[in-house]
Design an enzyme around this catalytic site. Structure first.
Site, mmCIF file in Angstrom:
data_model
loop_
_atom_site.group_PDB
_atom_site.id
_atom_site.type_symbol
_atom_site.label_atom_id
_atom_site.label_comp_id
_atom_site.label_asym_id
_atom_site.label_seq_id
_atom_site.Cartn_x
_atom_site.Cartn_y
_atom_site.Cartn_z
ATOM 1 N N HIS A 19 0.848 -1.187 0.000
ATOM 2 C CA HIS A 19 0.000 0.000 0.000
ATOM 3 C C HIS A 19 0.884 1.238 0.000
ATOM 4 C CE1 HIS A 19 -0.147 1.147 4.542
ATOM 5 N NE2 HIS A 19 0.963 0.509 4.290
ATOM 6 N N GLU A 38 0.434 -4.196 11.965
ATOM 7 C CA GLU A 38 1.123 -3.810 10.740
ATOM 8 C C GLU A 38 2.607 -4.158 10.819
ATOM 9 O OE1 GLU A 38 0.708 0.055 8.099
ATOM 10 O OE2 GLU A 38 1.955 0.442 9.860
ATOM 11 N N ASP A 49 -4.369 -10.746 0.564
ATOM 12 C CA ASP A 49 -3.066 -11.403 0.536
ATOM 13 C C ASP A 49 -2.393 -11.260 -0.829
ATOM 14 O OD1 ASP A 49 -0.966 -12.825 1.751
ATOM 15 O OD2 ASP A 49 -1.666 -14.701 0.842
ATOM 16 N N HIS A 50 -1.179 -10.734 -0.794
ATOM 17 C CA HIS A 50 -0.372 -10.487 -1.992
ATOM 18 C C HIS A 50 -1.088 -9.577 -2.984
ATOM 19 C CE1 HIS A 50 1.927 -13.708 -0.173
ATOM 20 N NE2 HIS A 50 2.953 -13.258 -0.865
ATOM 21 N N CYS A 97 6.129 6.372 3.787
ATOM 22 C CA CYS A 97 4.917 5.583 3.514
ATOM 23 C C CYS A 97 4.173 6.092 2.282
ATOM 24 C CB CYS A 97 3.987 5.572 4.724
ATOM 25 S SG CYS A 97 4.663 4.679 6.127
ATOM 26 N N HIS A 140 4.941 0.187 -0.691
ATOM 27 C CA HIS A 140 5.698 -0.579 0.296
ATOM 28 C C HIS A 140 4.759 -1.625 0.871
ATOM 29 C CE1 HIS A 140 3.698 2.297 2.987
ATOM 30 N NE2 HIS A 140 3.926 1.438 3.972
ATOM 31 N N HIS A 152 3.727 -4.861 3.950
ATOM 32 C CA HIS A 152 3.764 -5.347 5.328
ATOM 33 C C HIS A 152 3.301 -6.793 5.363
ATOM 34 C CE1 HIS A 152 4.232 -1.290 6.955
ATOM 35 N NE2 HIS A 152 3.265 -0.904 6.135
#
Length: 137
Positions: free
Chosen positions: A14, A126, A79-80, A33, A39, A41
């Site tokens: 995100h 996070e 996810d991904h 960010c 980037h 997490h």
């Protein structure tokens, strides 16, 4: 009343930015960010439900069913994926951990309630140092 928690994990990319702001303004408010290249997490999601114990099953909720609800409505979508671009329930929303936790709660609540339990809390980690908790308030 008893509480039970299921943990799931997902990895997502995100960035924090406001389209109407310049890159400089975004950098000033959101720091790295706001990186234009995104980037990511490795999130940990804790879903806590509450209710009365069913005397026939001994459960508040069947955790296999809760796992499937979380996978279907949350982790399979995240996810991904890129939270800003790929996730239907985050469209046009700030992709902060706070907003993400609220929207995850909103995704899960009706499905948990349909099983006779109450969604008590979402805890979304996070990083190892940063997490949010949302109680639907």
């Amino acid at each position: 009343m008893i509480y039970i928690t299921r943990r799931e994990r997902f990895s997502s990319a995100h960035k924090l930015f406001r389209q109407e702001w310049s890159n400089e303004e975004n950098l000033e408010v959101f720091g790295k960010c706001s990186n234009p290249n995104w980037h990511g997490h490795n999130y940990e999601l804790f879903v806590t439900v509450k209710g009365e114990i069913n005397p026939e099953t001994g459960f508040v909720i069947d955790l296999k069913v809760l796992k499937q609800i979380i996978l279907t409505y949350v982790t399979d979508k995240l996810d991904h994926k890129n939270v800003n671009l790929d996730v239907d329930f985050m469209k046009d929303k700030m992709a902060s951990t706070e907003v993400l936790a609220v929207e995850i709660f909103n995704q899960l609540k009706p499905h948990v309630e349909a099983l006779g339990a109450q969604l008590h809390k979402i805890k979304l980690c996070e990083t190892e140092n940063n997490y949010v908790e949302y109680f639907g308030e």
